[in-house]
Design an enzyme around this catalytic site. Structure first.
Site, PDB file in Angstrom:
ATOM      1  CB  THR A  42      -0.889   0.023   1.258  1.00  0.00           C
ATOM      2  OG1 THR A  42      -0.091  -0.330   2.387  1.00  0.00           O
ATOM      3  CG2 THR A  42      -2.040  -0.953   1.132  1.00  0.00           C
ATOM      4  CB  THR A  45       3.816  -0.022   3.078  1.00  0.00           C
ATOM      5  OG1 THR A  45       2.968   0.353   4.165  1.00  0.00           O
ATOM      6  CG2 THR A  45       4.659  -1.208   3.493  1.00  0.00           C
ATOM      7  NE  ARG A  72     -12.635   7.839   7.157  1.00  0.00           N
ATOM      8  CZ  ARG A  72     -13.718   8.130   7.870  1.00  0.00           C
ATOM      9  NH1 ARG A  72     -14.890   7.731   7.456  1.00  0.00           N
ATOM     10  NH2 ARG A  72     -13.629   8.815   8.975  1.00  0.00           N
ATOM     11  CG  ASP A 133      -5.869  -0.409  10.138  1.00  0.00           C
ATOM     12  OD1 ASP A 133      -6.494  -0.676   9.106  1.00  0.00           O
ATOM     13  OD2 ASP A 133      -4.632  -0.394  10.218  1.00  0.00           O
ATOM     14  CB  ILE A 134     -11.585  -0.234   8.169  1.00  0.00           C
ATOM     15  CG1 ILE A 134     -12.200   0.794   9.126  1.00  0.00           C
ATOM     16  CG2 ILE A 134     -12.657  -1.137   7.564  1.00  0.00           C
ATOM     17  CD1 ILE A 134     -12.914   0.221  10.326  1.00  0.00           C
ATOM     18  CE  LYS A 145     -13.187 -18.486   6.650  1.00  0.00           C
ATOM     19  NZ  LYS A 145     -14.559 -18.060   6.495  1.00  0.00           N
ATOM     20  CG  HIS A 284      -0.183 -14.961  55.198  1.00  0.00           C
ATOM     21  ND1 HIS A 284      -0.438 -16.001  54.325  1.00  0.00           N
ATOM     22  CD2 HIS A 284       0.813 -15.366  55.991  1.00  0.00           C
ATOM     23  CE1 HIS A 284       0.374 -17.002  54.590  1.00  0.00           C
ATOM     24  NE2 HIS A 284       1.150 -16.652  55.596  1.00  0.00           N
ATOM     25  CD  GLU A 336       9.335 -15.973  50.665  1.00  0.00           C
ATOM     26  OE1 GLU A 336       9.368 -15.949  49.438  1.00  0.00           O
ATOM     27  OE2 GLU A 336       9.400 -17.034  51.317  1.00  0.00           O
ATOM     28  CG  ASN A 426     -14.128  -5.621  61.579  1.00  0.00           C
ATOM     29  OD1 ASN A 426     -14.605  -4.933  60.717  1.00  0.00           O
ATOM     30  ND2 ASN A 426     -14.835  -6.512  62.241  1.00  0.00           N
ATOM     31  NE  ARG A 519     -16.920   1.255  54.914  1.00  0.00           N
ATOM     32  CZ  ARG A 519     -18.036   0.633  54.512  1.00  0.00           C
ATOM     33  NH1 ARG A 519     -19.035   0.476  55.351  1.00  0.00           N
ATOM     34  NH2 ARG A 519     -18.164   0.213  53.278  1.00  0.00           N
TER      35      ARG A 519
HETATM   36  N1  LIG Z   1      -8.575   1.108   4.299  1.00  0.00           N
HETATM   37  C1  LIG Z   1      -7.841   0.178   3.828  1.00  0.00           C
HETATM   38  O1  LIG Z   1      -8.209  -0.416   2.852  1.00  0.00           O
HETATM   39  C2  LIG Z   1      -6.546  -0.164   4.467  1.00  0.00           C
HETATM   40  N2  LIG Z   1      -5.760  -1.144   4.041  1.00  0.00           N
HETATM   41  C3  LIG Z   1      -4.657  -1.168   4.821  1.00  0.00           C
HETATM   42  N3  LIG Z   1      -4.771  -0.190   5.765  1.00  0.00           N
HETATM   43  C4  LIG Z   1      -3.761   0.135   6.779  1.00  0.00           C
HETATM   44  O2  LIG Z   1      -2.899   1.086   6.213  1.00  0.00           O
HETATM   45  C5  LIG Z   1      -1.610   1.011   6.843  1.00  0.00           C
HETATM   46  C6  LIG Z   1      -0.559   1.070   5.787  1.00  0.00           C
HETATM   47  O3  LIG Z   1      -0.763   2.154   4.935  1.00  0.00           O
HETATM   48  P1  LIG Z   1       0.474   2.842   4.231  1.00  0.00           P
HETATM   49  O4  LIG Z   1       1.170   1.750   3.486  1.00  0.00           O
HETATM   50  O5  LIG Z   1      -0.123   3.892   3.323  1.00  0.00           O
HETATM   51  O6  LIG Z   1       1.345   3.407   5.338  1.00  0.00           O
HETATM   52  C7  LIG Z   1      -1.592  -0.265   7.639  1.00  0.00           C
HETATM   53  O7  LIG Z   1      -1.589   0.080   9.007  1.00  0.00           O
HETATM   54  C8  LIG Z   1      -2.875  -0.978   7.248  1.00  0.00           C
HETATM   55  O8  LIG Z   1      -3.407  -1.691   8.326  1.00  0.00           O
HETATM   56  C9  LIG Z   1      -5.928   0.459   5.567  1.00  0.00           C
HETATM   57  N4  LIG Z   1      -6.343   1.541   6.298  1.00  0.00           N
HETATM   58  C10 LIG Z   1      -7.395   1.644   7.103  1.00  0.00           C
HETATM   59  O9  LIG Z   1      -8.381   1.068   7.217  1.00  0.00           O
END
Ligand SMILES: NC(=O)c1ncn([C@@H]2O[C@H](COP(=O)(O)O)[C@@H](O)[C@H]2O)c1NC=O
Length: 523
Positions: A42, A45, A72, A133-134, A145, A284, A336, A426, A519
């Site tokens: 992303t 990063t 978002r 964070d979503i 999972k 104790h 102790e 007490n 108290r």
């Molecule tokens: N909205 C999204 O689709 C989404 N996808 C990844 N993130 C978060 O964005 C962060 C990384 O973002 P960047 O690479 O821009 O720094 C990570 O903490 C990751 O958990 C998101 N941010 C929040 O929800």
């Protein structure tokens, strides 16, 4: 699943990396690239990876959709989630990916927006909400999972393991399961923090001070030898705050036991009630000596003198750094545990001459704002009992009978009152010269507590001492025991329906009695 399947490794060819905390990111990206792993990432990063000279595909190139709404929406796209969620053991899933033109991910590296840290920094509610964070948790949960096909990592502490695994043919299934468990713990703790903040600060449901949702998460710090008794398995867990007794640094001695922890907790509670240098010696969960002094060595001598018999094998808490002088005194007595904010030059060496004494350093006093007690089927929560501005300050006490005390005498009685708060109910505590001299604890009636305090003090020390009672005297009988022993003054909350009779008995005896109006039951 067979044992062979359990040990199955899955090679890592394609990784999705999206991290808020960029610690160790460049080394990770470089290592993955050198091992032939394709990187997808992303916004910032990807920027950091590219700046390090490592080839990386931006998520936007993959999805054909720009990151939008101020971040978002970045990774919330079927091309990302299908790549994480496809169960590659299933021919049908593999087939579907092909038809959709989606390539699977073998590794997901994500860490989340710093929600807790943002709240702790005092940021505005809108800023806190923005730090929920979503997309990150969605990817983490999806990868966890789908651990039969994907490995998931949520902490830079795991990067070295990732690089080792990549070179070694990937993670085996057992490790992917462990990583998935860690990942779900991570997102669960994150959501508990969000839900707790919403319930208590952002959208409280009623005017009571208590949220309708109480969330807390702890992580296992260590397994203890056993619990309160040898047949009870036990472990120590820590909360995220990171600065209490549970996180204290052990500088010397044997492993802490369950009972060591509970006694040390009680000892710190007692010692930090006093502004002057103070030493509390606990057995104790009750004090067998508590005293203040010009310095900690003096406070320790006075506290020990209260009940040297019981102080054998005790737990000591100090509210100041331990001096060498005090340490040498302590080393003479079987102890102790000792806990203090720090140790002056030579103190640790003096204590370490004793092989078994546990020496703990905990920089701050107890600060937990609420106490939780488990009961069958639930839990009780209360605001932690602390000394109050009203009631615990002698300036606000009411003279119920007798001569008003001088400032010095009032300081003596005030010490007795504070020290009594450390005694299980007490509680009756007799004090002299800023030290407990007789403690009556944990009796089921106040008369027996008074008798015990007087007996422990002995006739000479009880004479002219200052007495405190953690709750009111329901009848004059408990007070009469103290009067007979010759106490000079008594402090108690007052508030009994028979206060008049109790005050009358004090008046008849010619002693001074103050009411605090506060108290301090302690169970
Ligand atoms: N909205 C999204 O689709 C989404 N996808 C990844 N993130 C978060 O964005 C962060 C990384 O973002 P960047 O690479 O821009 O720094 C990570 O903490 C990751 O958990 C998101 N941010 C929040 O929800």
């Amino acid at each position: 699943m067979t044992a062979t399947a359990e040990s199955n490794k899955r090679p890592i060819r394609r990784a999705l990396v999206s991290v808020y905390d960029k610690t160790g990111l460049e080394e990770l990206a470089r290592g993955l690239h050198e091992a032939g792993v394709e990187l997808v990432s992303t916004g910032s990063t990807a920027g950091r990876i590219a700046a390090a000279g490592v080839p990386v595909t931006k998520v936007e190139e993959l999805t054909g959709f720009p990151e939008c709404l101020d971040g978002r929406v970045k990774t919330l796209h079927p091309k990302v989630h299908a790549g994480i969620l496809a169960d590659l053991r299933l021919e049908d899933h593999r087939q579907q990916l092909q038809e959709l033109g989606v390539e699977p991910f073998d590794l997901v590296v994500v860490n989340l927006y710093p929600f807790r840290e943002t709240v702790a920094s005092g940021a505005s509610p809108d800023e806190c909400v923005e730090q929920i964070d979503i997309g990150g948790p969605s990817m983490v949960r999806a990868a966890a999972k789908n651990h039969p096909s994907v490995a998931v990592v949520t902490s830079p502490a795991r990067y070295a393991d990732v690089l080792a695994a990549v070179r070694d043919g990937g993670f085996d299934l057992a490790t992917r399961k462990r990583l998935a468990a860690e990942a779900f713990q991570h997102t669960a703790a994150y959501d508990v923090a969000v839900a707790s903040w919403f319930a208590s600060s952002y959208a409280p449901v009623d005017a009571s001070r208590f949220p309708d949702f109480l969330g807390a998460t702890w992580e296992r710090e260590s397994t203890l030898r056993y619990g309160e008794n040898p047949h009870q398995p036990a472990a120590l867990y820590v909360d995220g705050a990171g600065e209490g007794l549970a996180q204290a640094e052990q500088l010397h001695g044997k492993e802490m036991s369950y009972n060591n922890y509970t006694d040390t907790d009680a000892a710190r509670r007692a010692a930090y009630d006093h502004d002057e240098p103070c030493v509390a010696i606990i057995k104790h969960a009750n004090p067998c000596g508590i005293a203040v002094g010009a310095d900690v060595a003096e406070a320790h001598r006075k506290a020990h003198a209260c009940d040297p018999l019981s102080a054998f094998g005790g737990v000591i808490a100090v509210n100041r750094p331990v001096s060498k002088e005090m340490a040498e005194q302590v080393a003479e007595i079987f102890t102790e545990v000792i806990v203090a904010p720090d140790y002056e030059d030579g103190a640790l060496e003096a204590l370490a001459k004793k092989k078994n004494i546990r020496v703990l350093k905990a920089p701050n006093g107890p600060s937990h704002p609420v106490e939780i007690k488990a009961i069958d089927g639930g839990a009780l929560l209360q605001v932690t009992d602390r000394l109050q501005a009203e009631g615990d300050d002698p300036a606000n006490w009411t003279l119920a009978t007798g001569e008003a005390l001088t400032a010095a005498e009032l300081a003596e009685l005030s010490f007795a009152w504070k020290a009594c708060r450390a005694v299980k109910s007490n509680a009756i505590l007799l004090a002299k010269d800023g030290a407990s001299v007789g403690v009556g604890m944990g009796q089921v009636n106040r008369v027996d507590s008074a008798k015990l305090a007087v007996e422990r003090a002995g006739a000479e020390r009880a004479q002219g001492s200052y007495a405190a009672s953690d709750a009111f005297f329901p009848f004059p009988d408990g007070l009469e025991i103290l009067v007979e022993a010759g106490v000079k003054a008594v402090v108690q909350p007052g508030g009994s329906v028979r206060d008049e009779l109790v005050v009358e008995a004090a008046k008849k005896a010619g002693i001074t009695m103050y009411f605090t109006g506060t108290r301090h039951f302690f169970h």
